[in-house]
Design a protein around this motif. Structure first.
Motif, PDB file in Angstrom:
ATOM      1  N   VAL A   1      24.753 -33.125   8.499  1.00 23.55           N
ATOM      2  CA  VAL A   1      25.986 -32.400   8.259  1.00 23.55           C
ATOM      3  C   VAL A   1      26.151 -32.395   6.610  1.00 23.55           C
ATOM      4  CG1 VAL A   1      28.437 -32.544   8.568  1.00 23.55           C
ATOM      5  CG2 VAL A   1      27.059 -32.743  10.397  1.00 23.55           C
ATOM      6  N   THR A   2      25.797 -33.320   6.254  1.00 25.70           N
ATOM      7  CA  THR A   2      26.143 -33.755   4.649  1.00 25.70           C
ATOM      8  C   THR A   2      25.234 -32.707   3.766  1.00 25.70           C
ATOM      9  OG1 THR A   2      26.635 -35.905   4.736  1.00 25.70           O
ATOM     10  CG2 THR A   2      25.843 -34.972   2.493  1.00 25.70           C
ATOM     11  N   LEU A   3      23.831 -32.465   4.348  1.00 27.80           N
ATOM     12  CA  LEU A   3      22.912 -31.614   3.833  1.00 27.80           C
ATOM     13  C   LEU A   3      23.042 -29.981   4.214  1.00 27.80           C
ATOM     14  CD1 LEU A   3      19.753 -33.787   3.731  1.00 27.80           C
ATOM     15  CD2 LEU A   3      21.493 -33.462   1.752  1.00 27.80           C
ATOM     16  N   GLN A   4      23.910 -29.756   5.359  1.00 23.89           N
ATOM     17  CA  GLN A   4      24.101 -28.431   5.905  1.00 23.89           C
ATOM     18  C   GLN A   4      22.758 -28.131   6.374  1.00 23.89           C
ATOM     19  OE1 GLN A   4      27.403 -26.563   6.174  1.00 23.89           O
ATOM     20  NE2 GLN A   4      27.330 -28.719   6.697  1.00 23.89           N
ATOM     21  N   ASP A   5      21.929 -28.838   7.059  1.00 23.29           N
ATOM     22  CA  ASP A   5      20.564 -28.525   7.627  1.00 23.29           C
ATOM     23  C   ASP A   5      20.494 -27.762   8.910  1.00 23.29           C
ATOM     24  OD1 ASP A   5      17.996 -28.569   8.267  1.00 23.29           O
ATOM     25  OD2 ASP A   5      17.537 -30.735   7.571  1.00 23.29           O
ATOM     26  N   GLU A   6      20.456 -26.497   8.715  1.00 24.73           N
ATOM     27  CA  GLU A   6      20.792 -25.753   9.963  1.00 24.73           C
ATOM     28  C   GLU A   6      19.619 -25.832  10.908  1.00 24.73           C
ATOM     29  OE1 GLU A   6      21.239 -21.732   8.601  1.00 24.73           O
ATOM     30  OE2 GLU A   6      22.714 -22.184   7.395  1.00 24.73           O
ATOM     31  N   GLY A   7      18.255 -26.147  10.191  1.00 23.82           N
ATOM     32  CA  GLY A   7      17.004 -25.943  11.196  1.00 23.82           C
ATOM     33  C   GLY A   7      17.254 -27.135  12.050  1.00 23.82           C
ATOM     34  N   ARG A   8      17.597 -28.235  11.412  1.00 22.46           N
ATOM     35  CA  ARG A   8      17.581 -29.457  12.056  1.00 22.46           C
ATOM     36  C   ARG A   8      18.445 -29.631  13.250  1.00 22.46           C
ATOM     37  NH1 ARG A   8      16.133 -35.012  10.569  1.00 22.46           N
ATOM     38  NH2 ARG A   8      15.446 -36.125  12.529  1.00 22.46           N
ATOM     39  N   MET A   9      19.738 -28.974  13.086  1.00 26.79           N
ATOM     40  CA  MET A   9      20.668 -29.003  13.862  1.00 26.79           C
ATOM     41  C   MET A   9      20.578 -28.121  15.060  1.00 26.79           C
ATOM     42  SD  MET A   9      23.822 -29.996  14.995  1.00 26.79           S
ATOM     43  CE  MET A   9      25.074 -30.616  13.703  1.00 26.79           C
ATOM     44  N   ALA A  10      19.864 -27.184  14.745  1.00 26.62           N
ATOM     45  CA  ALA A  10      19.212 -25.987  15.744  1.00 26.62           C
ATOM     46  C   ALA A  10      18.200 -26.699  16.984  1.00 26.62           C
ATOM     47  CB  ALA A  10      18.961 -24.836  15.091  1.00 26.62           C
ATOM     48  N   GLN A  11      17.982 -27.881  16.596  1.00 27.72           N
ATOM     49  CA  GLN A  11      16.865 -28.611  17.438  1.00 27.72           C
ATOM     50  C   GLN A  11      17.522 -29.151  18.747  1.00 27.72           C
ATOM     51  OE1 GLN A  11      14.689 -31.888  15.187  1.00 27.72           O
ATOM     52  NE2 GLN A  11      13.978 -30.325  13.742  1.00 27.72           N
ATOM     53  N   VAL A  12      18.898 -29.136  18.553  1.00 31.46           N
ATOM     54  CA  VAL A  12      19.540 -29.866  19.854  1.00 31.46           C
ATOM     55  C   VAL A  12      19.634 -28.730  20.974  1.00 31.46           C
ATOM     56  CG1 VAL A  12      22.019 -30.563  20.658  1.00 31.46           C
ATOM     57  CG2 VAL A  12      21.396 -30.995  18.307  1.00 31.46           C
TER      58      VAL A  12
END
Length: 210
Positions: free
Chosen positions: A103-114
């Motif tokens: 969330v801090t880094l606003q990492d869209e790619g990682r969040m989209a792994q859910v």
């Protein structure tokens, strides 16, 4: 409100557990992370933190191994369009500390792994959770303690890039440039030489006195 149960584990599965408390069996929805941290079925004297959600058609219980996981669950289900199932999917994919860093880094790619979260939903979740994590001292302090984000370059970070990236992350969390500068002062001497560690160093200082 039921916030904690202590009893004998009757069943432990990746999605739910059943715990017997004085002859009454309670089924709790859990993340895979919590399920993996619990002892095997048959173990007595097991304590599970809980959250009870009351709906028109049912009363549901959810279990957590840690207070941090329960706190993140509470924040997730408060986001529009995020139900308990998706919240548990997030917690099954990331630890609270890793999620805080994402969330801090606003990492869209990682969040989209859910599972169940595409790129669009990942973007919306990150934007909404950014403000939540920034205002919650406990959750804010988790940032930088999780796994390194894939967005970080494989080559060693230079001192300047670490400071710049950590500053950008702090600014995105709502801190002023002056606060970010003061909080990061001395992070290299303290051994915080990666972006995640620099953010953690700064947030600890911002949580106390500079």
């Amino acid at each position: 409100m039921i916030v904690q149960l202590t009893g004998t584990l009757v069943e432990v599965l990746p999605t739910h557990v059943v715990i017997d408390v004085a002859g009454v069996g309670y089924e709790l929805g859990v993340s895979a992370t919590t399920a993996a941290s619990l002892p095997p079925a048959g173990e007595a004297g097991v304590t599970v933190l809980t959250r009870m959600l009351v709906k028109e058609s049912a009363v549901e219980l959810y279990g957590f191994a840690t207070r941090e996981e329960r706190a993140v669950f509470d924040r997730l289900v408060a986001v529009s369009g995020v139900g308990p199932k998706l919240a548990l999917a997030v917690l099954s994919t990331f630890s609270p500390a890793t999620l805080a860093t994402i969330v801090t880094l606003q990492d869209e790619g990682r969040m989209a792994q859910v599972p169940g979260v595409g790129r669009k939903k990942a973007q919306r979740l990150l934007v909404e959770l950014q403000d939540v994590f920034a205002k919650d001292v406990t959750l804010r302090g988790l940032a930088g303690m999780g796994e390194p984000s894939p967005r970080q370059p494989k080559a060693p970070d230079t001192a300047q890039s670490v400071t710049e990236d950590a500053t950008a992350a702090l600014l995105s969390m709502g801190f002023s440039p002056q606060e970010a500068q003061l909080a990061l002062d001395g992070h290299e001497d303290a051994g915080a030489v990666t972006v995640e560690r620099a953010i953690q160093f700064a947030l600890k200082r911002l949580g106390g006195s500079l």
